[in-house]
Design a protein around this motif. Structure first.
Motif, PDB file in Angstrom:
ATOM      1  N   SER A  18     113.535  14.938  -6.602  1.00 48.72           N
ATOM      2  CA  SER A  18     114.691  14.147  -6.160  1.00 48.72           C
ATOM      3  C   SER A  18     115.973  14.971  -6.186  1.00 48.72           C
ATOM      4  O   SER A  18     116.854  14.793  -5.345  1.00 48.72           O
ATOM      5  N   GLN A  19     116.076  15.868  -7.147  1.00 52.28           N
ATOM      6  CA  GLN A  19     117.256  16.732  -7.222  1.00 52.28           C
ATOM      7  C   GLN A  19     117.216  17.808  -6.141  1.00 52.28           C
ATOM      8  O   GLN A  19     118.242  18.143  -5.540  1.00 52.28           O
ATOM      9  N   LYS A  20     116.017  18.323  -5.845  1.00 52.63           N
ATOM     10  CA  LYS A  20     115.876  19.354  -4.814  1.00 52.63           C
ATOM     11  C   LYS A  20     116.150  18.795  -3.423  1.00 52.63           C
ATOM     12  O   LYS A  20     116.756  19.455  -2.581  1.00 52.63           O
ATOM     13  N   GLU A  21     115.688  17.551  -3.169  1.00 49.49           N
ATOM     14  CA  GLU A  21     115.838  16.916  -1.852  1.00 49.49           C
ATOM     15  C   GLU A  21     116.691  15.655  -1.990  1.00 49.49           C
ATOM     16  O   GLU A  21     116.299  14.562  -1.576  1.00 49.49           O
ATOM     17  N   SER A  22     117.868  15.807  -2.547  1.00 50.98           N
ATOM     18  CA  SER A  22     118.699  14.645  -2.889  1.00 50.98           C
ATOM     19  C   SER A  22     119.061  13.809  -1.663  1.00 50.98           C
ATOM     20  O   SER A  22     119.284  12.606  -1.766  1.00 50.98           O
ATOM     21  N   GLN A  23     119.123  14.442  -0.469  1.00 49.68           N
ATOM     22  CA  GLN A  23     119.481  13.696   0.740  1.00 49.68           C
ATOM     23  C   GLN A  23     118.448  12.620   1.072  1.00 49.68           C
ATOM     24  O   GLN A  23     118.762  11.624   1.733  1.00 49.68           O
ATOM     25  N   ALA A  24     117.197  12.805   0.606  1.00 51.02           N
ATOM     26  CA  ALA A  24     116.126  11.863   0.934  1.00 51.02           C
ATOM     27  C   ALA A  24     115.706  11.001  -0.251  1.00 51.02           C
ATOM     28  O   ALA A  24     114.751  10.236  -0.145  1.00 51.02           O
ATOM     29  N   PHE A  25     116.403  11.137  -1.375  1.00 46.17           N
ATOM     30  CA  PHE A  25     116.143  10.303  -2.548  1.00 46.17           C
ATOM     31  C   PHE A  25     117.454   9.670  -3.002  1.00 46.17           C
ATOM     32  O   PHE A  25     118.042  10.073  -4.010  1.00 46.17           O
ATOM     33  N   PRO A  26     117.948   8.683  -2.254  1.00 47.42           N
ATOM     34  CA  PRO A  26     119.248   8.089  -2.584  1.00 47.42           C
ATOM     35  C   PRO A  26     119.201   7.278  -3.876  1.00 47.42           C
ATOM     36  O   PRO A  26     118.153   6.742  -4.248  1.00 47.42           O
ATOM     37  N   LYS A  27     120.333   7.182  -4.531  1.00 46.14           N
ATOM     38  CA  LYS A  27     120.431   6.362  -5.748  1.00 46.14           C
ATOM     39  C   LYS A  27     120.794   4.921  -5.415  1.00 46.14           C
ATOM     40  O   LYS A  27     120.588   4.031  -6.228  1.00 46.14           O
ATOM     41  N   LYS A  28     121.343   4.718  -4.232  1.00 51.69           N
ATOM     42  CA  LYS A  28     121.635   3.366  -3.775  1.00 51.69           C
ATOM     43  C   LYS A  28     121.539   3.322  -2.259  1.00 51.69           C
ATOM     44  O   LYS A  28     121.723   4.349  -1.586  1.00 51.69           O
ATOM     45  N   MET A  29     121.246   2.143  -1.746  1.00 50.71           N
ATOM     46  CA  MET A  29     121.164   1.950  -0.301  1.00 50.71           C
ATOM     47  C   MET A  29     121.929   0.692   0.087  1.00 50.71           C
ATOM     48  O   MET A  29     122.098  -0.218  -0.726  1.00 50.71           O
ATOM     49  N   GLN A  30     122.351   0.656   1.352  1.00 49.61           N
ATOM     50  CA  GLN A  30     123.071  -0.509   1.844  1.00 49.61           C
ATOM     51  C   GLN A  30     122.416  -1.020   3.122  1.00 49.61           C
ATOM     52  O   GLN A  30     121.792  -0.267   3.869  1.00 49.61           O
ATOM     53  N   THR A  31     122.538  -2.316   3.344  1.00 51.27           N
ATOM     54  CA  THR A  31     121.970  -2.938   4.532  1.00 51.27           C
ATOM     55  C   THR A  31     122.628  -2.375   5.784  1.00 51.27           C
ATOM     56  O   THR A  31     123.843  -2.170   5.816  1.00 51.27           O
ATOM     57  N   ILE A  32     121.847  -2.122   6.805  1.00 50.71           N
ATOM     58  CA  ILE A  32     122.412  -1.612   8.052  1.00 50.71           C
ATOM     59  C   ILE A  32     123.404  -2.637   8.611  1.00 50.71           C
ATOM     60  O   ILE A  32     123.271  -3.841   8.368  1.00 50.71           O
TER      61      ILE A  32
END
Length: 784
Positions: free
Chosen positions: A166-180
């Motif tokens: 997750s640290q190496k590929e942080s762009q693809a392992f978000p800590k939070k997400m929002q509705t589109i």
């Protein structure tokens, strides 16, 4: 547990059984002898409503004989401190299953929210990239607002592994997400046509997540939440059980009121018993995008209507498509279900959000098969899952006999031999056990398969010569390729996704995401009445062409050479309120990404894939080493297509190609930003001309050094430019063969080449040595 029982006793003793009076003949949700059913019955008994086990999951008022009253009311704080439990017609819905399935399976119920099957983050990101990269490389858009609030499921080793990844590929392992964002109005699209992507997503792409039931079409019927997988629905969507109160002539119902799950869970329908989750349940959703579900069964979509039935009707549509039946995956042919490879974390999620499939799936081919040099348990953790250009090395991963408590609720084999094999990320494979130098796979169907790892096959000399060369002697194939790069028989390739979003004449279609998000405590979603969720615009899709032969190759996010097929090659037409195009056959260009500068890279995408079409026999050496397509240069180097950036007019012309009539129509309107065929990733100069994956850092076209090693085009010419007339020795050999009646067929030709190469190598190695030795001897003699 005692507190729960006390709450049940306090709240349910006033109720009497009435459910079966109306639902007489309905199937037991589980076999009465099963552990799960015994626990449900025990809860009902201790609550003082023995026999009325229905309310444990469905709630309602069992003392009422009036349907409306029985299907209403509140059992306050029943089995949950989180709130009241009312009548749940769909108790598996993720909106309420914390109070139902979550009584026993809290880990999976918590994890479901952040799973890719619910967030659809990868699909969303792919579409947003095609409309101008609205997220960039970050993955923070989802179907729902989410945070990583639960502990990650899995072993400590797995948790540490995933933390590092997750640290190496942080762009693809978000800590939070929002509705589109919401679907735009027609007026908003007039100002910014790129906003049409949200109409596209909400009307077309986001029907399959587990929060809703999706589209009611043949092959698309399913439950929601846990029932998406664990309740059987046929392609036709009819109920075929024994409850007369459930309509038997209306589509959209479960096949039978029974849970399907593991090998210990038996479902009986029309006298047939089965266990496990049928592949067809998975294909309800996995028939678009990478199409891995239908491909696993050997189904490849076609534009044609053949074949005909006995009344002359054409092939019916399934998932709104028609199909050819190609070669099935060998695992499918052997009776393996999707769940026999994919782990609990693969399917339910591990409790943390991830942006795309490669981050969510922990299983690798070598986890069961190993390599020709190492058994699976001799491989290091992370093998073939490196997310690095270097092969993983380290101490052997071994096996384990330890399981997390939540995994023990599934079907665990009685004889685990020396232990469970481990996934590449360190979790036990609960269906795969080590027995000496063999592996037993305990299938969900109840069948056991004995698997001989590759190292053992080599020792027993059971590998073909071709297989031994490819897997054992060419080291780079093991260290730099995915196994399925060679062993995938075919892959679906849908080139050019032409999307039209039409806002003219007040056109509207349902917003499936809003419909599934709208729910009440009963788990009923707005998909019951889609007309209430109409939004501006109407989406239609088509494509340029379909292929299935050997796919192209590129580097995937794990750093390995992988089959590569069209992803979101969105070519966009947006029709405004006036009926005129705001965007016409438009491909967005994104500056300073994917090997491009300020001029921008085309936002159409090629994506790496595990095609799920595996066979023992691999693709041929020539299909990679003499193929422009494999190199990423397109089908036959893209030579078949004329310049797609120019209009094509077909009508009467003079010799100078000037159109003679004045009244003409453009046959094929131009795609202004497309200068090559959709299959081209890199041009003849090695310049990247479209996006190749937009999720992972290492995912790219084959780099120059790999292309140079891979490319063996024109090898025949290196010999035949002087054969037979141009070279005396070769000419003599050819004529002698003719006189002797020797037929130089393919086998003989290979034999001659093998000998020639060996002799040539010996000559080229030892001739300089002999010459040098001769010079030394001559020099010594001269000095004397």
């Amino acid at each position: 547990m005692k507190k729960i029982y006390l709450l049940i006793v306090m709240t349910l003793t006033i109720y009497a059984n009435s459910c079966i009076q109306c639902h007489k003949g309905i199937e037991h949700i589980r076999d009465p002898k099963s552990k799960m059913m015994r626990e449900i019955l025990d809860i009902a008994k201790k609550a003082g409503v023995e026999g009325n086990d229905c309310v444990v999951c469905h709630g309602g008022n069992p003392d009422e004989y009036n349907q409306t009253k029985a299907h209403s009311g509140t059992l306050k704080y029943f089995l949950s401190h989180k709130g009241p439990k009312e009548f749940y017609p769909s108790p598996t819905s993720q909106w309420v299953n914390i109070n139902t399935c979550g009584m026993c399976h809290i880990e999976q119920v918590n994890a479901q929210w952040s799973s890719l099957m619910n967030t659809e983050a990868g699909k969303i990101h792919g579409a947003l990239w095609g409309f101008g990269a609205k997220e960039g490389y970050q993955h923070y858009m989802s179907n729902y607002d989410l945070n990583n609030t639960h502990k990650r499921l899995g072993t400590k080793t797995y948790q540490e592994y995933m933390k590092a990844l997750s640290q190496k590929e942080s762009q693809a392992f978000p800590k939070k997400m929002q509705t589109i964002p919401k679907a735009p109005t027609a007026n908003e699209v007039e100002k910014d046509p790129s906003l049409a992507v949200y109409t596209y997503l909400r009307q077309e792409c986001l029907r399959c997540h587990t929060g809703g039931k999706g589209r009611s079409r043949r092959g698309d019927y399913r439950g929601m939440g846990c029932a998406s997988c664990h309740i059987p629905y046929s392609n036709e969507g009819f109920y075929e059980g024994n409850d007369s109160s459930i309509p038997h002539n209306q589509r959209g119902h479960l096949l039978t009121h029974q849970i399907q799950s593991s090998r210990k869970v038996k479902v009986n329908i029309h006298g047939i018993n089965y266990s496990g989750i049928p592949v067809e349940t998975c294909t309800t959703c996995h028939n678009r995008g990478k199409r891995i579900g239908v491909s696993y069964q050997g189904l490849m979509e076609t534009e044609y209507k053949s074949t005909f039935d006995n009344e002359g009707n054409p092939q019916p549509k399934l998932h709104t498509k028609r199909y050819l039946h190609l070669t099935e995956d060998i695992h499918y042919s052997k009776g393996m279900l999707c769940q026999d490879c994919h782990t609990s974390n693969d399917m339910h999620g591990d409790g943390f959000m991830v942006g795309a499939n490669l981050g969510a799936v922990e299983i690798e081919c070598q986890d069961c098969h190993g390599t020709t040099k190492k058994y699976p348990w001799e491989l290091p953790l992370g093998y073939s899952d490196e997310f690095s250009m270097q092969e993983k090395r380290g101490k052997p991963r071994g096996v384990t006999k330890t399981l997390a408590e939540y995994l023990k609720k599934g079907a665990i084999p009685k004889d685990i031999g020396e232990g469970f094999l481990l996934s590449a990320r360190g979790n036990p494979l609960t269906k795969v056990t080590k027995h000496g130098d063999k592996v037993i796979v305990h299938l969900s169907s109840g069948k056991d398969i004995t698997l001989t790892p590759l190292k053992k096959l080599k020792q027993e000399e059971k590998l073909s010569k071709e297989g031994l060369v490819a897997m054992d002697r060419i080291e780079a194939h093991n260290s730099k390729l995915e196994c399925y790069t060679c062993h995938a028989t075919w892959a679906p390739q849908c080139y050019g996704c032409h999307v039209k979003i039409d806002y003219s004449k007040g056109k509207q279609n349902p917003d499936y995401l809003s419909a599934s998000k709208y729910h009440d405590v009963h788990g009923i979603t707005g998909e019951k009445n889609l007309k209430e969720f109409l939004v501006d615009g109407k989406v239609t899709e088509t494509r340029s062409y379909l292929r299935w032969e050997n796919p192209a190759l590129s580097i995937n996010g794990e750093g390995r050479v992988s089959p590569t097929i069209p992803g979101c090659q969105t070519t966009i037409t947006v029709i405004g309120k006036s009926g005129k195009a705001l965007l016409q056959n438009h491909i967005f260009k994104i500056p300073n990404v994917e090997g491009a500068g300020e001029e921008g890279q085309n936002a159409i995408t090629m994506s790496q894939v595990q095609p799920h079409t595996i066979s023992k026999k691999s693709r041929s050496c020539e299909s990679c080493h003499t193929s422009k397509k494999a190199l990423g240069m397109g089908i036959e180097g893209g030579k078949y297509f004329s310049d797609p950036s120019r209009d094509t007019i077909i009508d009467l012309m003079n010799i100078d190609r000037k159109v003679l009539p004045k009244r003409v129509d453009i046959q094929i309107p131009a795609i202004p930003n497309l200068k090559h065929d959709y299959s081209v990733m890199i041009d003849e100069n090695g310049t990247q001309v479209q996006t190749v994956d937009n999720h992972w850092k290492l995912a790219n076209p084959l780099p120059k050094e790999i292309r140079e090693k891979l490319d063996r085009q024109g090898v025949c010419l290196s010999c035949h430019k002087s054969i037979p007339e141009g070279d005396l020795s070769i000419s003599a050999m050819t004529h002698i063969a003719d006189m002797a009646g020797v037929n130089i067929d393919n086998s003989m030709h290979k034999n001659i080449l093998n000998k020639s190469i060996k002799i040539s190598a010996l000559v080229q190695i030892f001739l300089p040595i002999l010459l040098l030795l001769g010079v030394v001897i001559w020099w010594r003699k001269k000095r004397r």
